[in-house]
Structure formats: C-alpha cells, structure tokens
Design a protein around this motif. Sequence first.
Motif, PDB file in Angstrom:
ATOM      1  N   ARG A  81     -37.306  56.697 -49.807  1.00 31.43           N
ATOM      2  CA  ARG A  81     -37.247  55.264 -50.104  1.00 31.43           C
ATOM      3  C   ARG A  81     -36.096  54.945 -51.059  1.00 31.43           C
ATOM      4  O   ARG A  81     -35.449  53.904 -50.939  1.00 31.43           O
ATOM      5  CB  ARG A  81     -38.577  54.810 -50.718  1.00 31.43           C
ATOM      6  CG  ARG A  81     -39.719  54.761 -49.706  1.00 31.43           C
ATOM      7  CD  ARG A  81     -41.051  54.472 -50.365  1.00 31.43           C
ATOM      8  NE  ARG A  81     -42.070  54.291 -49.344  1.00 31.43           N
ATOM      9  CZ  ARG A  81     -42.557  53.114 -48.952  1.00 31.43           C
ATOM     10  NH1 ARG A  81     -42.097  52.014 -49.515  1.00 31.43           N
ATOM     11  NH2 ARG A  81     -43.470  53.034 -48.005  1.00 31.43           N
ATOM     12  N   ALA A  84     -32.289  53.885 -50.127  1.00 32.06           N
ATOM     13  CA  ALA A  84     -31.872  52.524 -49.782  1.00 32.06           C
ATOM     14  C   ALA A  84     -31.290  51.779 -50.984  1.00 32.06           C
ATOM     15  O   ALA A  84     -30.817  50.653 -50.830  1.00 32.06           O
ATOM     16  CB  ALA A  84     -33.056  51.746 -49.209  1.00 32.06           C
ATOM     17  N   SER A 388     -40.814  55.170 -34.950  1.00 34.81           N
ATOM     18  CA  SER A 388     -40.616  56.303 -35.862  1.00 34.81           C
ATOM     19  C   SER A 388     -41.703  57.357 -35.720  1.00 34.81           C
ATOM     20  O   SER A 388     -41.433  58.559 -35.767  1.00 34.81           O
ATOM     21  CB  SER A 388     -40.552  55.814 -37.310  1.00 34.81           C
ATOM     22  OG  SER A 388     -39.488  54.924 -37.496  1.00 34.81           O
ATOM     23  N   GLU A 403     -38.290  55.372 -40.547  1.00 31.84           N
ATOM     24  CA  GLU A 403     -38.806  54.009 -40.550  1.00 31.84           C
ATOM     25  C   GLU A 403     -38.126  53.178 -41.641  1.00 31.84           C
ATOM     26  O   GLU A 403     -37.787  52.008 -41.425  1.00 31.84           O
ATOM     27  CB  GLU A 403     -40.321  54.029 -40.776  1.00 31.84           C
ATOM     28  CG  GLU A 403     -40.984  52.662 -40.754  1.00 31.84           C
ATOM     29  CD  GLU A 403     -40.932  52.006 -39.383  1.00 31.84           C
ATOM     30  OE1 GLU A 403     -40.988  50.762 -39.335  1.00 31.84           O
ATOM     31  OE2 GLU A 403     -40.841  52.715 -38.358  1.00 31.84           O
ATOM     32  N   ASN A 404     -37.906  53.786 -42.797  1.00 28.55           N
ATOM     33  CA  ASN A 404     -37.337  53.043 -43.923  1.00 28.55           C
ATOM     34  C   ASN A 404     -35.830  52.875 -43.839  1.00 28.55           C
ATOM     35  O   ASN A 404     -35.277  51.903 -44.365  1.00 28.55           O
ATOM     36  CB  ASN A 404     -37.673  53.754 -45.239  1.00 28.55           C
ATOM     37  CG  ASN A 404     -39.151  53.692 -45.563  1.00 28.55           C
ATOM     38  OD1 ASN A 404     -39.866  52.831 -45.053  1.00 28.55           O
ATOM     39  ND2 ASN A 404     -39.616  54.597 -46.399  1.00 28.55           N
ATOM     40  N   VAL A 407     -34.576  52.271 -38.866  1.00 30.53           N
ATOM     41  CA  VAL A 407     -35.048  51.065 -38.173  1.00 30.53           C
ATOM     42  C   VAL A 407     -34.377  49.789 -38.685  1.00 30.53           C
ATOM     43  O   VAL A 407     -33.897  48.974 -37.892  1.00 30.53           O
ATOM     44  CB  VAL A 407     -36.583  50.959 -38.257  1.00 30.53           C
ATOM     45  CG1 VAL A 407     -37.073  49.622 -37.726  1.00 30.53           C
ATOM     46  CG2 VAL A 407     -37.232  52.099 -37.465  1.00 30.53           C
ATOM     47  N   PRO A 408     -34.301  49.568 -40.013  1.00 32.25           N
ATOM     48  CA  PRO A 408     -33.714  48.297 -40.472  1.00 32.25           C
ATOM     49  C   PRO A 408     -32.194  48.310 -40.601  1.00 32.25           C
ATOM     50  O   PRO A 408     -31.604  47.269 -40.917  1.00 32.25           O
ATOM     51  CB  PRO A 408     -34.349  48.129 -41.855  1.00 32.25           C
ATOM     52  CG  PRO A 408     -34.551  49.525 -42.346  1.00 32.25           C
ATOM     53  CD  PRO A 408     -34.877  50.340 -41.130  1.00 32.25           C
ATOM     54  N   ALA A 409     -31.546  49.440 -40.344  1.00 33.39           N
ATOM     55  CA  ALA A 409     -30.109  49.550 -40.603  1.00 33.39           C
ATOM     56  C   ALA A 409     -29.283  48.759 -39.591  1.00 33.39           C
ATOM     57  O   ALA A 409     -29.724  48.438 -38.484  1.00 33.39           O
ATOM     58  CB  ALA A 409     -29.685  51.016 -40.581  1.00 33.39           C
ATOM     59  N   ASP A 457     -29.391  52.791 -31.612  1.00 30.74           N
ATOM     60  CA  ASP A 457     -29.805  51.449 -32.029  1.00 30.74           C
ATOM     61  C   ASP A 457     -31.325  51.308 -31.975  1.00 30.74           C
ATOM     62  O   ASP A 457     -32.016  52.041 -32.668  1.00 30.74           O
ATOM     63  CB  ASP A 457     -29.101  50.392 -31.187  1.00 30.74           C
ATOM     64  CG  ASP A 457     -27.601  50.354 -31.471  1.00 30.74           C
ATOM     65  OD1 ASP A 457     -27.193  50.733 -32.585  1.00 30.74           O
ATOM     66  OD2 ASP A 457     -26.830  49.969 -30.571  1.00 30.74           O
ATOM     67  N   ASP A 458     -31.866  50.454 -31.127  1.00 33.08           N
ATOM     68  CA  ASP A 458     -33.305  50.164 -31.154  1.00 33.08           C
ATOM     69  C   ASP A 458     -34.113  50.975 -30.149  1.00 33.08           C
ATOM     70  O   ASP A 458     -35.319  50.721 -29.997  1.00 33.08           O
ATOM     71  CB  ASP A 458     -33.533  48.668 -30.873  1.00 33.08           C
ATOM     72  CG  ASP A 458     -32.876  47.779 -31.902  1.00 33.08           C
ATOM     73  OD1 ASP A 458     -32.852  48.173 -33.082  1.00 33.08           O
ATOM     74  OD2 ASP A 458     -32.359  46.711 -31.538  1.00 33.08           O
TER      75      ASP A 458
END
Length: 552
Positions: A81, A84, A388, A403-404, A407-409, A457-458
């Motif tokens: 975590r 980030a 994930s 996941e942390n 995924v949001p990158a 990507d996704d």
Amino acid sequence: MKRKIAAIFAADIAGYSRLVAEDEEQTLRRLASYREVIDDFIARAGGRIFNTAGDAVLAEFPSAVDAVRCAIDIQESLRTRNMAYPPSRQMSFRIGITIGDVVERNGDLLGDGVNIAARLEGLAEVGGICVSRAVHEQVANKLSVQFADIGAQEVKNIPTPVHAYMVAMRREDGSYATPQVKKAASKVAAAPVWMWPLVVAIVSVTAIGVSGFLYNTKLKQTASAAATPAVTPSATPAASVATPGPSPTQMAKAPMVPQNAGAAMAPMPAPSPSAAPMAGKFAADSVPFINERVRSFLAGDYSAAGDYKAFALNVGGFTGSALNQPNEEAARNMAIEQCQKRADAAQSPRRCELYVVGNTIVYAHGKPPMPPQPYFRHDAMTERVFVSKDFPMVREPQKVRLENMFVPAAKSRSVALGPGGQYFMVLGASSAEDAARRSLESCGAIAGVACLVVAIDDNFVVPVPTLFRITGFFNAATNASIVADARGEVVRKLGDAMGWNAVAVGTAGRPGLGLKAADEKAAVTSALADCAKRDSDCHVIALGPFTVGPIN
C-alpha cells in the motif's frame, strides 16, 4: 483477574506525529484504512486486539508462530500500500512480539509481557519486526523466516536486558534485508572509560565490513548519494514524472525519469545470471528495461556527448547518467549514484549497475530472455476483465498489491508472469506494446527464463482457468506426463490455436486434446473425451499456457 501465558504483539506507526502535523485529515483517513488491514490479519490469525491508543495496537495470540506469521503478512501488505505514496508520506509500522506471563483484567492485558513487547516494537526498524529470544526459540524451526541476533538490549523500565532478534524482512526479489541494530547491546560491566573509543571503533569497522558484504556495495552507494547529490550536466534537458513514484521534486533536473516508478516485483528468487555479459559498442536501441523517451535521450544527447560519460540502470527500469565529466571514475560514480538514489526513493529492491561507460557496454548480464513475438494477442474467446484475486501463481499479499497498484494505474500497463511465480508490472507506458516489452524484459531478467504477459490494461490476455488450480507453465515438448512419442504431435496441434485449449492424459500417458473451444468447460470436456479414445483414467493436466490440478 487471571494470569496466563500469551504471545503479545505491539505495533505503532513510525513518525506518526510528523505525518499528522503535515496533513492531519489524510493521515487519519489512511490510519483507518491501514487499521482495517491490520485488524483483518490479526483476526484471521486467531489473534485478539486488547488495547489501542492512537496509532498503537496491542494484540494477543495463542502462539508465537501465529503472531510472527501475522506480523510478516501485515508488513508485506502495508509495504504494498505504501508504494502508492512518496517516501515522505508513507505510513510504516514497527512491530514487537514476545511471549510472557500477563494478567487479564476486564479484557485488557497487563504485565511485563505487554511492556516488553512495546519496548521490542521500539527497537524494530521502520517496516520491520523485532522479537524476544523466547519467540525466536518457538518460531525458528517452524517458519521459513530468517533472523538477525542483535543481542541483549537495555530497554526503558525493564530491569534486565532483553535478548532480541530482528526478523529479516523479505525483499521483493526473494532476498532478505539485513536488519540494522538500533541500540547498543547491554552494558559491559566495569569497562574503563578509556576503552570505549576502541570498542566503538572495532564494532564500527566490523559492522561496515559485514554490511558491505551482505549488501554488495548498495549501502555504500546510498551513503555516497546522500552525501554528494548527483549533479546533472547543464546540457541535459529536465524531465517530469508522468507515472506514480517519486515526487516531482525528487526528479528535478533529471536527464530522464525512472520510467518504472510504478513498476513492481513480487517475491521471487535471485536473478539467474545470463550466459555471457553484454559487450561491444553501445547502441541505444538494444538497451533493456527502458521506455522510448529514455531511449531517445541515449540515441541523442548521450551518443553525441564526448567522454567522459556513463549510463547506469537496474532491472526495475531506474536509470542514471553522467555527461561531460572530468574523468571516467567521476562519470561512473555519478551515473551509479543517480540511478541508485532514484531506485531507493521508490523502494526498488534492485541494485543499479553500469550499462555503458563512454561508448562501450560494460553490463555484466546478457540480454534478458524473451518469448517470441507477438508478446500478447487479443482473443475474444478467452480475454476477460482483470480480477486480482484470479491472478495465477502468486500469494495473497501479491494479489492485494495488484489490486492496489495495477488496477487503478494509468494506461498503458502490463503484468508479466514467470514460471516460478515471479511477476513484474509496468504502469503508465506509452503503449500496450511498450508496457508488454518492458514487463517481459524485467521479469525475464529476474526469472532467468522467458516470462508470459498475463494482463494488459483492464484484461487478462491469456486464458486463466477457474475450474482448476494453476500449478505452473505448460510446455508440451518436455512434459513428463505425456508419453514421449506423442509430445511432438501435441506441440504441433496446439500451435497458434486460439480459444480455450485443454490437454488430458491417462495412465499410459496418451494425450487427448480439446482445441479452440469457446469456454473452459467445453475445452475440458473435449480433451477428456479425446483422451478416453486411447487411454483410461484420463485427467486434465493443462489449460491454455498453464499446468493445472484439482482445486483442493
């Protein structure tokens, strides 16, 4: 009140007051989020939180093994975590663990066991774990954990020294960080005052020698970078950071950004050395691990500059350069220091190495092993949304990290997977192709063999089975479950077949294939039926690129 023996776990945040002073609201929000993680791990390990105060957590466990395993899981998850955030805003815990006799009163625990755990927490490194000798004796032969004996430590309000051990936290490359002793060992009785300078000198020389051996010069590089900041040649253009990683101030006046500031590696074995070092005349288009902007810098400014100059990199994609220096040694040192400073700022576990000095390649490793192109394919029958928890062959903390971080990158992003569970992700690349190449290069350099792009990507871009447990990579040409005289035919038929493909074998090793199926179940059914024509007791051994077994 009743007495009992318990494993006591104490944790709090390093530098919490500073974090609150700088941004109270954000710190409190993140503390609540991190506490959810800690509380969940403690509950799953059979522990019980009996007291909290601000950023501190006190918990009891039925065994030292459960307490240490839980502490390691917590630190690995929180380290993920923290990736980030810039180093100055990371929220890291120290953890202390002991076994002791405690008194229970109204659900709270009191006594020396609690006090010693709190003192051990104070001895722990940031993001580290410190345990008592009693815990070490209980855990040493039960968990695959390495320890560093830091001896008897004098701690506040405890009358006798506490013999303590640091847990050697596992780096992302599978190696172990060597803990640093925070406090001097217990008093040496009746030592004359005049002896202390000699004792300190001997201890310092010994510590420096051991640390240098264990870190293979990394600490020396870090220390020199801190003492003498790298100076960027004025002719080199400035750059800014476009992907998550070090803050812009850390990158000011850099000739290139650490393009994998958002890249990450899972726990993995040490890199396998290449068959032969790279050598010869420098060519920008052959440099691994870097993005195209850095490659343009190398092809332009670097190539055009005269001696003395040097360029350094690490497997994670961090780089450093030096142009127009007074001598070769100055160029070497500056390039290494600049690269290592960037890598350390982003907590990259990889050591920087010189790639080229002047126009001569001096890199000690060969090109990373790569699979044949194309590096990935889009197949509507097998491609599905990235999840994930379904990522194959990695442990739960690494799935949390994906996941942390992944995924949001920002796009374009890629994850490459190695046959031993190694993985490497590249975030915020200029294109999907660039992300795939760089993730494969870094993963391949670490694993020592070609890796596989699993996600772009996704989406997952390879079939990821859900009906079976994934156990490894499938190679029909060498798979011992298939009778030797049938392996070539299996290789030929699988070829470039799109869709879901399954392989089953029976007791005689005769294979059955389910090819180009629209879904996993159809491929399995077809493979078993095909196998039953020529063998008995058939079972599925492979789906897509993976070997599989039954879900336990």
